[in-house]
Design a protein around this motif. Structure first.
Motif, mmCIF file in Angstrom:
data_model
loop_
_atom_site.group_PDB
_atom_site.id
_atom_site.type_symbol
_atom_site.label_atom_id
_atom_site.label_comp_id
_atom_site.label_asym_id
_atom_site.label_seq_id
_atom_site.Cartn_x
_atom_site.Cartn_y
_atom_site.Cartn_z
ATOM 1 N N GLY A 158 88.928 18.279 20.608
ATOM 2 C CA GLY A 158 89.206 18.955 21.862
ATOM 3 C C GLY A 158 89.401 17.977 22.997
ATOM 4 O O GLY A 158 89.436 16.757 22.806
ATOM 5 N N PRO A 159 89.519 18.482 24.210
ATOM 6 C CA PRO A 159 89.758 17.632 25.364
ATOM 7 C C PRO A 159 88.652 16.595 25.537
ATOM 8 O O PRO A 159 87.479 16.893 25.361
ATOM 9 C CB PRO A 159 89.751 18.620 26.540
ATOM 10 N N GLY A 160 89.070 15.384 25.822
ATOM 11 C CA GLY A 160 88.113 14.314 26.058
ATOM 12 C C GLY A 160 87.661 13.607 24.797
ATOM 13 O O GLY A 160 86.927 12.642 24.849
ATOM 14 N N ALA A 161 88.086 14.062 23.628
ATOM 15 C CA ALA A 161 87.693 13.412 22.385
ATOM 16 C C ALA A 161 88.433 12.094 22.256
ATOM 17 O O ALA A 161 89.544 11.932 22.735
ATOM 18 C CB ALA A 161 88.005 14.310 21.194
ATOM 19 N N ASN A 162 87.823 11.164 21.583
ATOM 20 C CA ASN A 162 88.423 9.865 21.344
ATOM 21 C C ASN A 162 89.609 10.037 20.398
ATOM 22 O O ASN A 162 89.461 10.493 19.279
ATOM 23 C CB ASN A 162 87.366 8.931 20.739
ATOM 24 N N ALA A 163 90.807 9.648 20.844
ATOM 25 C CA ALA A 163 92.017 9.848 20.052
ATOM 26 C C ALA A 163 92.013 9.042 18.766
ATOM 27 O O ALA A 163 92.746 9.353 17.847
ATOM 28 C CB ALA A 163 93.240 9.504 20.887
ATOM 29 N N SER A 164 91.189 7.990 18.662
ATOM 30 C CA SER A 164 91.179 7.167 17.466
ATOM 31 C C SER A 164 90.269 7.735 16.366
ATOM 32 O O SER A 164 90.229 7.207 15.274
ATOM 33 C CB SER A 164 90.765 5.733 17.806
ATOM 34 N N VAL A 165 89.544 8.800 16.648
ATOM 35 C CA VAL A 165 88.680 9.413 15.645
ATOM 36 C C VAL A 165 89.540 10.251 14.711
ATOM 37 O O VAL A 165 90.341 11.069 15.155
ATOM 38 C CB VAL A 165 87.583 10.287 16.286
ATOM 39 N N THR A 166 89.378 10.025 13.411
ATOM 40 C CA THR A 166 90.080 10.816 12.405
ATOM 41 C C THR A 166 89.062 11.350 11.409
ATOM 42 O O THR A 166 87.911 10.898 11.380
ATOM 43 C CB THR A 166 91.141 9.975 11.673
ATOM 44 N N TYR A 167 89.492 12.312 10.588
ATOM 45 C CA TYR A 167 88.575 13.017 9.698
ATOM 46 C C TYR A 167 89.102 13.081 8.277
ATOM 47 O O TYR A 167 90.307 13.165 8.057
ATOM 48 C CB TYR A 167 88.362 14.454 10.216
ATOM 49 N N GLY A 168 88.174 13.073 7.331
ATOM 50 C CA GLY A 168 88.459 13.292 5.921
ATOM 51 C C GLY A 168 87.579 14.424 5.430
ATOM 52 O O GLY A 168 86.639 14.827 6.113
ATOM 53 N N ALA A 169 87.872 14.940 4.230
ATOM 54 C CA ALA A 169 87.101 16.075 3.726
ATOM 55 C C ALA A 169 87.137 16.146 2.207
ATOM 56 O O ALA A 169 88.021 15.577 1.564
ATOM 57 C CB ALA A 169 87.645 17.379 4.305
ATOM 58 N N ILE A 170 86.170 16.878 1.670
ATOM 59 C CA ILE A 170 86.090 17.173 0.243
ATOM 60 C C ILE A 170 86.007 18.691 0.106
ATOM 61 O O ILE A 170 85.239 19.340 0.808
ATOM 62 C CB ILE A 170 84.867 16.526 -0.411
ATOM 63 N N SER A 171 86.808 19.239 -0.810
ATOM 64 C CA SER A 171 86.825 20.672 -1.085
ATOM 65 C C SER A 171 86.579 20.886 -2.576
ATOM 66 O O SER A 171 86.989 20.068 -3.397
ATOM 67 C CB SER A 171 88.189 21.257 -0.697
ATOM 68 N N VAL A 172 85.915 21.988 -2.920
ATOM 69 C CA VAL A 172 85.624 22.287 -4.328
ATOM 70 C C VAL A 172 85.934 23.752 -4.642
ATOM 71 O O VAL A 172 85.929 24.603 -3.765
ATOM 72 C CB VAL A 172 84.148 21.999 -4.688
ATOM 73 N N SER A 173 86.191 23.999 -5.914
ATOM 74 C CA SER A 173 86.398 25.355 -6.430
ATOM 75 C C SER A 173 85.328 25.633 -7.473
ATOM 76 O O SER A 173 85.232 24.913 -8.473
ATOM 77 C CB SER A 173 87.779 25.477 -7.072
ATOM 78 N N ASP A 174 84.530 26.671 -7.248
ATOM 79 C CA ASP A 174 83.521 27.048 -8.242
ATOM 80 C C ASP A 174 84.170 27.572 -9.522
ATOM 81 O O ASP A 174 83.675 27.351 -10.615
ATOM 82 C CB ASP A 174 82.584 28.126 -7.686
ATOM 83 N N THR A 175 85.292 28.278 -9.381
ATOM 84 C CA THR A 175 85.953 28.880 -10.536
ATOM 85 C C THR A 175 86.491 27.832 -11.499
ATOM 86 O O THR A 175 86.251 27.887 -12.701
ATOM 87 C CB THR A 175 87.115 29.782 -10.076
#
Length: 122
Positions: A23-40
């Motif tokens: 959102g506003p004011g956040a550091n533009a150099s911050v990036t994100y990664g993620a892990i997703s899983v399927s129980d099925t």
């Protein structure tokens, strides 16, 4: 799956190592990664920390996972690592931390006894 993910999200939100900066004011150099899983299917998908928001990273991980019940287990930001572990009873645990070793240890603890790390990323 929803109950497991709700529990995981609560644990992650309570963790001092999990921060959401967007959102506003956040550091533009911050990036994100993620892990997703399927129980099925048991499929696990990881996306690198190149996404501008945690929501974008979670959505990308869910898409890469590719099943209707995919849900993200953990999200991490620049300078962190994330891990997802599963216990023999089917419970998933996720964690983000400043080191991969800490993320893996916490993910296993969050999943429960005899948990094994299935995915990791930094």
């Amino acid at each position: 799956m929803r109950n497991n993910l709700a529990r995981l999200l609560f644990v992650m939100a309570a963790s001092t190592s999990f921060a959401i900066l967007s959102g506003p004011g956040a550091n533009a150099s911050v990036t994100y990664g993620a892990i997703s899983v399927s129980d099925t299917s048991g499929r696990v998908a990881t996306v690198p920390s190149t996404y501008p928001t945690w929501q974008d990273a979670a959505n990308a991980a869910n898409t890469r996972c590719g099943y209707y019940d995919c849900g993200y287990v953990t999200v991490w930001q620049t300078g962190q690592c994330g891990a997802a572990a599963r216990a023999s009873n089917g419970h998933w645990g996720g964690a983000a931390a400043s080191t991969l070793a800490n993320a893996e240890t916490t993910a296993k603890w969050n999943a429960g006894q005899d948990a094994v790390v299935y995915a990791r990323g930094c």
